[in-house]
Every structure is written in structure tokens, then in C-alpha cells.
Design a protein around this motif. Structure first.
Motif, short mmCIF file in Angstrom:
data_model
loop_
_atom_site.label_atom_id
_atom_site.label_comp_id
_atom_site.label_asym_id
_atom_site.label_seq_id
_atom_site.Cartn_x
_atom_site.Cartn_y
_atom_site.Cartn_z
N ASP A 85 53.85 107.59 71.15
CA ASP A 85 52.97 107.45 72.33
C ASP A 85 52.42 108.61 72.73
O ASP A 85 51.86 109.04 73.82
N GLY A 86 52.59 110.00 72.04
CA GLY A 86 51.97 111.07 72.39
C GLY A 86 52.96 111.79 73.16
O GLY A 86 52.61 113.33 73.58
N LYS A 87 53.95 111.46 73.96
CA LYS A 87 54.92 112.14 74.75
C LYS A 87 55.86 112.95 74.07
O LYS A 87 56.17 112.54 72.73
N ILE A 88 56.38 113.85 74.68
CA ILE A 88 57.57 114.79 74.00
C ILE A 88 58.96 114.08 74.49
O ILE A 88 59.20 114.28 75.81
N TYR A 89 59.96 114.08 73.73
CA TYR A 89 60.90 113.67 74.10
C TYR A 89 62.08 114.52 73.51
O TYR A 89 61.76 115.45 72.65
N ARG A 90 63.29 114.41 74.11
CA ARG A 90 64.38 115.46 74.23
C ARG A 90 65.81 114.73 73.87
O ARG A 90 65.91 113.82 74.71
N ALA A 91 66.49 115.40 72.98
CA ALA A 91 67.85 114.93 72.54
C ALA A 91 68.54 116.12 72.63
O ALA A 91 68.11 117.09 72.08
N TYR A 92 70.11 115.94 72.88
CA TYR A 92 70.68 117.11 72.80
C TYR A 92 72.05 116.96 72.47
O TYR A 92 72.47 115.81 72.76
N TYR A 93 72.84 117.90 71.92
CA TYR A 93 74.29 117.77 71.87
C TYR A 93 74.82 119.00 72.25
O TYR A 93 74.68 119.99 71.95
N THR A 94 76.15 118.81 72.77
CA THR A 94 76.98 119.86 73.41
C THR A 94 78.42 119.87 73.01
O THR A 94 78.92 118.67 72.76
N THR A 95 78.89 120.97 72.71
CA THR A 95 80.29 121.02 72.12
C THR A 95 81.04 120.33 72.84
O THR A 95 81.07 120.44 74.31
N PRO A 115 68.03 106.01 68.24
CA PRO A 115 66.97 105.08 67.81
C PRO A 115 65.61 105.57 68.83
O PRO A 115 65.65 105.98 70.04
N GLY A 116 64.59 105.46 68.14
CA GLY A 116 63.23 106.03 68.47
C GLY A 116 62.28 106.28 67.24
O GLY A 116 62.73 106.77 66.33
N THR A 117 61.09 105.97 67.60
CA THR A 117 60.02 106.32 66.63
C THR A 117 59.26 107.58 67.03
O THR A 117 58.71 107.85 68.19
N PHE A 118 58.81 108.33 66.15
CA PHE A 118 58.18 109.71 66.31
C PHE A 118 57.16 110.02 65.41
O PHE A 118 57.18 109.22 64.10
N THR A 119 56.34 111.05 65.76
CA THR A 119 55.56 111.31 64.77
C THR A 119 55.65 113.00 64.06
O THR A 119 55.05 113.27 62.92
N PRO A 167 43.93 122.60 86.17
CA PRO A 167 43.48 121.41 85.22
C PRO A 167 44.15 120.16 85.57
O PRO A 167 45.47 120.04 85.82
N ALA A 168 43.88 118.86 85.34
CA ALA A 168 44.74 117.65 85.63
C ALA A 168 45.38 117.65 84.45
O ALA A 168 45.47 118.03 83.34
N PRO A 169 46.84 117.04 84.58
CA PRO A 169 47.89 116.78 83.80
C PRO A 169 47.34 116.17 82.48
O PRO A 169 46.33 115.28 82.71
N VAL A 170 47.63 116.57 81.10
CA VAL A 170 47.07 116.01 80.19
C VAL A 170 48.34 115.35 79.17
O VAL A 170 49.25 116.09 79.30
N VAL A 171 48.04 114.63 78.26
CA VAL A 171 49.08 114.13 77.42
C VAL A 171 48.90 115.24 76.07
O VAL A 171 47.62 115.24 75.80
N PRO A 172 49.97 115.61 75.83
CA PRO A 172 49.73 116.83 74.73
C PRO A 172 49.17 116.31 73.28
O PRO A 172 49.52 114.90 73.15
N ALA A 173 48.32 117.02 72.74
CA ALA A 173 47.69 116.32 71.46
C ALA A 173 48.72 116.18 70.38
O ALA A 173 49.72 116.82 70.72
N ALA A 174 48.42 115.32 69.50
CA ALA A 174 49.37 115.16 68.31
C ALA A 174 49.30 116.41 67.36
O ALA A 174 48.92 116.17 66.01
N THR A 175 49.71 117.67 67.88
CA THR A 175 49.78 118.74 66.96
C THR A 175 51.16 119.40 67.26
O THR A 175 51.45 119.29 68.64
N THR A 176 51.95 119.93 66.30
CA THR A 176 53.18 120.36 66.48
C THR A 176 53.02 121.59 67.44
O THR A 176 52.04 122.23 67.55
N GLY A 177 54.22 122.00 68.36
CA GLY A 177 54.35 123.19 69.28
C GLY A 177 55.50 123.71 68.82
O GLY A 177 55.76 124.04 67.84
N THR A 178 56.07 124.29 69.94
CA THR A 178 57.21 125.10 69.64
C THR A 178 58.11 125.12 71.14
O THR A 178 57.61 124.48 72.09
N SER A 179 59.15 125.56 71.17
CA SER A 179 60.10 125.42 71.99
C SER A 179 60.91 126.78 72.00
O SER A 179 61.29 127.52 70.81
#
Length: 543
Positions: free
Chosen positions: A522-532, A496-500, A201-213
Motif C-alpha cells: 500500500d506504499g506505507k512503511i511498516y516496522r517489526a522488531y525483536y528484543t532480547t 504475516p504481511g505483503t511488501f515490495t 508540505p502536506a503529508p505525502v505517502v512515500p514513493a516506492a523507492t528504497t530509503g534508509t534508517s
């Protein structure tokens, strides 16, 4: 000699994967079509041959030159090397190594031209069964240029069913399956057909439903899963030391509704993804360290479900449990334990009707808890402890009115299970149970503030529980509690950032890092992290 031998669960992940032109290709099965299509002695696809072969491998059918063992439909075949190949090909009889090399049944092929579902035999069809005759079932090329391949075999009284990787010339000792590689010749069942490769499949922008990690500790890899706009489940991953996140890739072909969930089976170094098909049945796909790809979607067990599906791993029993909300509003579970033949049928946890659910494993007590939101908007729990006769009835956690999702987390250093819930007033509350206490606490406000969704993560190195929440201003905040502190902190902006939506959270124990994934406007998934050791969370970056 074999270059590796796979564990049972490791190779289940390859049960329906086939190779095309020397490269691994996903099966063409979908979540609703992965069932036998052949008749006895009839035309059969290579992928079905692999599914049938894997059935005996999964059961570890014991080698014998007499008696029978059942196939998927209960038909008996002799459980030796040639009987196994006969079973995999769905033949009418259990052939022998000599009769398999009959032109009415098979065609000889060059070993360099072997395809999935072919066989390597060392007993020419001259009417005499060789005393040292042996036949193995070719699965796929791993590296065709190097002659490296994988195969199934019902080997011997010592080894029984196994799955091995070897070289077509026998590798360093010149043997394949205990027999000289030079004596083997390739044969192809006359009624086998190769599966068409699954289109990429061609790359797709993930739909606006929650997922998992989920974090794959053995591979030091973080995986993020998402339902695509085409209904398929995609994943993107990052492994320590790599250049960056992979692109979105289909886990396996199939269409689903709602959000997938994932669980890490540490004992088998396996990630399971569980998803609700468009036919309202629950399927799973999994990847094990060393496998070439994800497994095809397989039905957990027949049943009709809606909405929430959750999964948890019970470490002391090496058991993965899946909980699902039935179309009747009741909660059912199915489980798989290492070494068993497969998943159990769906069983009712306890009578009661609910709108959402979650699970948590309380390791100190060897107890699985199911937490559920009743139709009266109160939160209940039912639990199963190793050695008990069954699940308890539903019991109220504590009085309170809630809506939407529930989150659970286990704080190992305190032997404490926490439940976090969104109140009907939009504020986030928690209740907890600690080993040895009389019961769950009453609901307590985490910190003042109104939110629309949230998630949780336990930072083991700091002995800290974090609640990550999406504010009504669409920004992401966190509040945390650390063992020994007087209470929870106030809500603080991560970056800072706006999310759904809060997509998921992960803790990387080897890096002492908590990760948060959020769906941008914008439908993309973003990541933020914290390290000790860091003073703050990172900024948001698209994966």
C-alpha cells in the motif's frame, strides 16, 4: 550570560535556518541553489548572511584587529567583531563598531524586532570608536517571548569565532558576549532582505523507492528516511518514551532521485543524510543533538554520479566517508573529518567499472572496505587502513555470479566483516573476512530460498547477524547466525504481511532491539522488531 555554547559541527546544522515570527523556518534554498547570490555592497538575503557567517565559524577564524581573513569568494575582511559582521553582510569594507551605526549603512531597530542577519552593537555612531565597542550578529529567536536568541560573534583573542545562546536582557548576569546587555542597540543592514518562509508540505505517502534508517544513540531515537512522491526527502522518527512515531516531515527543501542513505557520527552526535540530486550531484543534510532543525542541503563536492551512494563512519579518525558511483561507472569517495574546513573533493577509489556498491568499517583493523559489483557480475573489494598511503586496487572477494544490491555488516565480537549478496539464482550468499585470516572465504549459501531484496542487522547483545529478505511471495523472512552456532538457521517468517521492499534495519543497543522497516504493497512503511528475551518478532505496524 550565555545559556549554551555550540560546537562547530553542531551549529553547521543551523547554518541556513532562519526564524520567522519567532519560530524556526527552513531555508528556501534547494539542493541545487545553495550558492551566494549577492554582490559586494549589494542586496543580500538573511539566509546568505547566515551561510557567510557560518563559513568563518566553521573555519574558526582567529580573532585579530589587523590583517584579513577570506570570505567564501576569497575577499578579505578584518577578523574582529565588526570585520566579521562586515563580511557576513558582504560589505565593501571592514567597518568598525562606530561606523556600522551609520544611517547610510544601517537602520536602528528595537531589540524586540530583531530579525535574522541583524546585529547588536554597543558603540553609537558619533565618530568616536569606543574602546569597549562590540557587535554581534543576531541569528534567530529561540523563544521570543522569553527573549532567548542565538548569535554569532568574532569575540576576542581568547574565544575567537563562537556561536552562543543568550537572553536579550543578558540573563542572570546581565551580560551578552562579555558586555552589558543594556548598552546594546539593534541595527539592520539597509540592503538585507528576509527570506520567505518555506511552505510546509502536506503529508505525502512515500514513493516506492528504497530509503534508509538510522539510530541516533545520543537521543535514543530511530529515524527513517524516504524519498517522497514529490522528490523531496522526508523523515519520521520515534524517541524512547514518546507517544509514537512523528508524521512525515521534509528534511530540507530540495528534489532528489533514488534512495537517500544515512550515517551516525557518534563523536559529534550527528546524523548525516546523503542524497543524489536531480542534477546528479551529491548533497548532504545533517542534524546534531541540540540543533533546532536539519541543515539545508549542501553540496558534498562537485561531480556527476548515478545510482548508488553509500556512507560510513570511521570511528578512529572521526571521519565520515561518502562513496558514489560516477556516471563513468567508477567509484569515488569524499570525506569529512571533525575539525576540517569541509568535505574533500571527489577522489577515485581505484580504477574499475561497477554497477553497485556498499561499504563497511572493520573497527579492529581501522579499515574501510568498499564492496562493489563488477560489470562481470562478480564482487570485488578495495580498502583503506588508517596510516596507509591510499586505497588498494580492486581484488576479487571470491568467484561467483551476483545481481543487484550488496549488503555489508561488521560483527564486532568476532572482528569479522560480512558481505551478503543476491546470486543470479535468486538465493542469498555470504562471504566473510576475520582479522588474522588469510583472506575472504568463498561464497556460502545462507539457507535455501529465493528472494528479491534483503538487508542485514547485527544484534550486538546476542552476537547475532540477521539477514532480512523479501521472498518471491512478497513476505519478509529472516535467517540468523549466532557466534558459536554450527551455521545459519533456515528462513523463518517474521510476521504475516505483503511488501515490495526491505526499507532498512536498525539496532537499538540501549533496548537490545533489532528493528526492520519494510515498504508495504500500500506504499506505507511498516516496522517489526525483536528484543532480547522475546520468543519471536513482533507483528508489523505502520509507522
Amino acid at each position: 550570560m550565555p545559556s549554551s555554547r555550540s560546537s562547530k559541527l553542531t551549529h553547521i546544522a543551523l547554518a541556513a535556518a532562519i526564524a520567522v515570527s519567532g519560530a524556526v523556518a527552513g531555508t528556501a534554498f534547494t539542493a541545487t541553489t545553495a550558492q551566494a547570490a549577492s554582490s559586494v555592497g549589494g542586496t543580500i538575503s538573511a539566509s546568505e548572511v547566515m551561510v557567510r557567517a557560518d563559513h568563518w565559524y566553521r573555519l574558526n577564524v582567529q580573532y585579530a584587529q589587523s590583517g584579513t581573513a577570506p570570505d567564501l569568494d576569497g575577499r578579505g575582511y578584518r577578523p574582529d567583531c565588526s570585520g566579521f559582521v562586515s563580511m557576513a553582510w558582504h560589505l565593501a569594507n571592514s567597518e568598525n563598531t562606530d561606523s556600522l551605526d551609520s544611517r547610510s549603512l544601517t537602520t536602528r531597530v528595537a531589540k524586540s524586532d530583531l530579525q535574522p542577519g541583524d546585529a547588536l552593537d554597543n558603540d553609537p555612531g558619533d565618530g568616536n570608536i569606543a574602546a569597549n565597542g562590540h557587535v554581534i550578529l543576531f541569528e534567530r529567536w529561540i523563544d521570543k517571548a522569553a527573549g532567548k536568541f542565538s548569535y554569532y560573534a568574532e569575540s576576542s583573542y581568547v574565544n575567537d569565532m563562537n556561536y552562543e545562546v543568550d537572553y536579550i536582557n543578558g540573563g542572570s548576569d546581565g551580560y551578552i558576549g562579555g558586555h552589558p546587555a543594556s548598552e546594546y542597540f539593534g541595527i539592520r543592514y539597509n540592503k538585507i532582505v528576509q527570506d520567505a518562509p518555506a511552505p510546509q508540505p502536506a503529508p505525502v505517502v512515500p514513493a516506492a523507492t528504497t530509503g534508509t534508517s538510522v539510530y541516533h544513540a545520543d537521543k535514543k531515537t530511530t529515524e527513517v528516511f524516504r524519498t517522497g512522491s514529490d522528490g523531496q526527502i522526508y523523515h519520521s522518527y520515534y524517541t524512547d518514551g514518546s507517544a509514537g512515531w512523528s508524521g512525515w516531515q521534509v528534511v530540507a527543501p530540495g528534489t532528489f532521485t533514488g534512495k537517500p542513505v544515512s550515517v551516525y557520527h557518534a563523536d559529534k552526535k550527528t546524523i548525516e543524510v546523503i542524497a543524489l540530486g536531480t542534477d546528479k550531484q551529491v548533497y548532504h543534510s545533517f542534524y546534531t543533538t541540540g540543533a533546532a532543525s536539519w541543515s539545508a542541503w549542501q553540496l558534498v563536492a562537485p561531480g556527476q554520479f548515478t545510482g548508488d551512494v553509500r556512507a560510513v563512519h570511521q570511528d578512529d579518525k572521526d571521519t565520515t566517508e561518502v562513496m558514489a558511483l560516477g556516471t563513468d561507472g567508477q567509484i569515488y569517495h569524499s570525506f569529512y573529518t571533525t575539525g576540517s574546513a569541509g568535505w574533500t573533493g571527489w577522489q577515485l577509489v581505484a580504477p574499475g567499472t561497477f554497477t553497485s556498491l556498499n561499504t563497511v568499517y572493520h573497527a579492529d583493523k581501522k579499515t574501510i572496505e568498499v564492496i562493489a559489483l563488477g560489470t562481470d557480475k562478480q564482487v570485488y573489494h578495495s580498502f583503506y587502513t588508517t596510516g596507509a598511503n591510499g586505497w588498494t586496487g580492486w581484488q576479487l572477494v571470491a568467484p561467483g555470479q551476483f545481481t543487484g544490491e550488496l549488503r555489508t555488516i561488521y560483527q564486532a565480537d568476532k572482528n569479522t566483516s560480512e558481505v551478503v549478496a543476491l546470486g543470479t539464482d535468486g538465493q542469498i550468499y555470504h562471504s566473510f573476512y576475520t582479522t588474522g585470516s588469510a583472506g575472504w572465504t568463498g561464497w556460502q549459501l545462507v539457507a535455501p530460498g529465493t528472494f528479491t531484496s534483503f538487508n542485514t542487522v547485527y544484534h550486538a547483545d546476542k552476537k547475532t547477524i540477521e539477514v532480512i529478505a523479501l521472498g518471491t511471495d512478497k513476505q519478509v523472512y529472516h535467517s540468523f547466525y549466532t557466534t558459536g552456532a554450527n551455521g545459519w538457521t533456515g528462513w523463518q517468517l517474521i510476521a504475516p504481511g505483503t511488501f515490495t521492499d526491505i526499507h532498512g534495519t536498525v539496532y537499538e543497543n540501549d533496548k537490545k532491539t533489532s528493528e526492520v522497516f519494510a515498504t508495504g504493497t500500500d506504499g506505507k512503511i511498516y516496522r517489526a522488531y525483536y528484543t532480547t528475551g522475546n520468543p519471536n518478532w513482533s507483528g508489523w505496524a505502520a509507522i
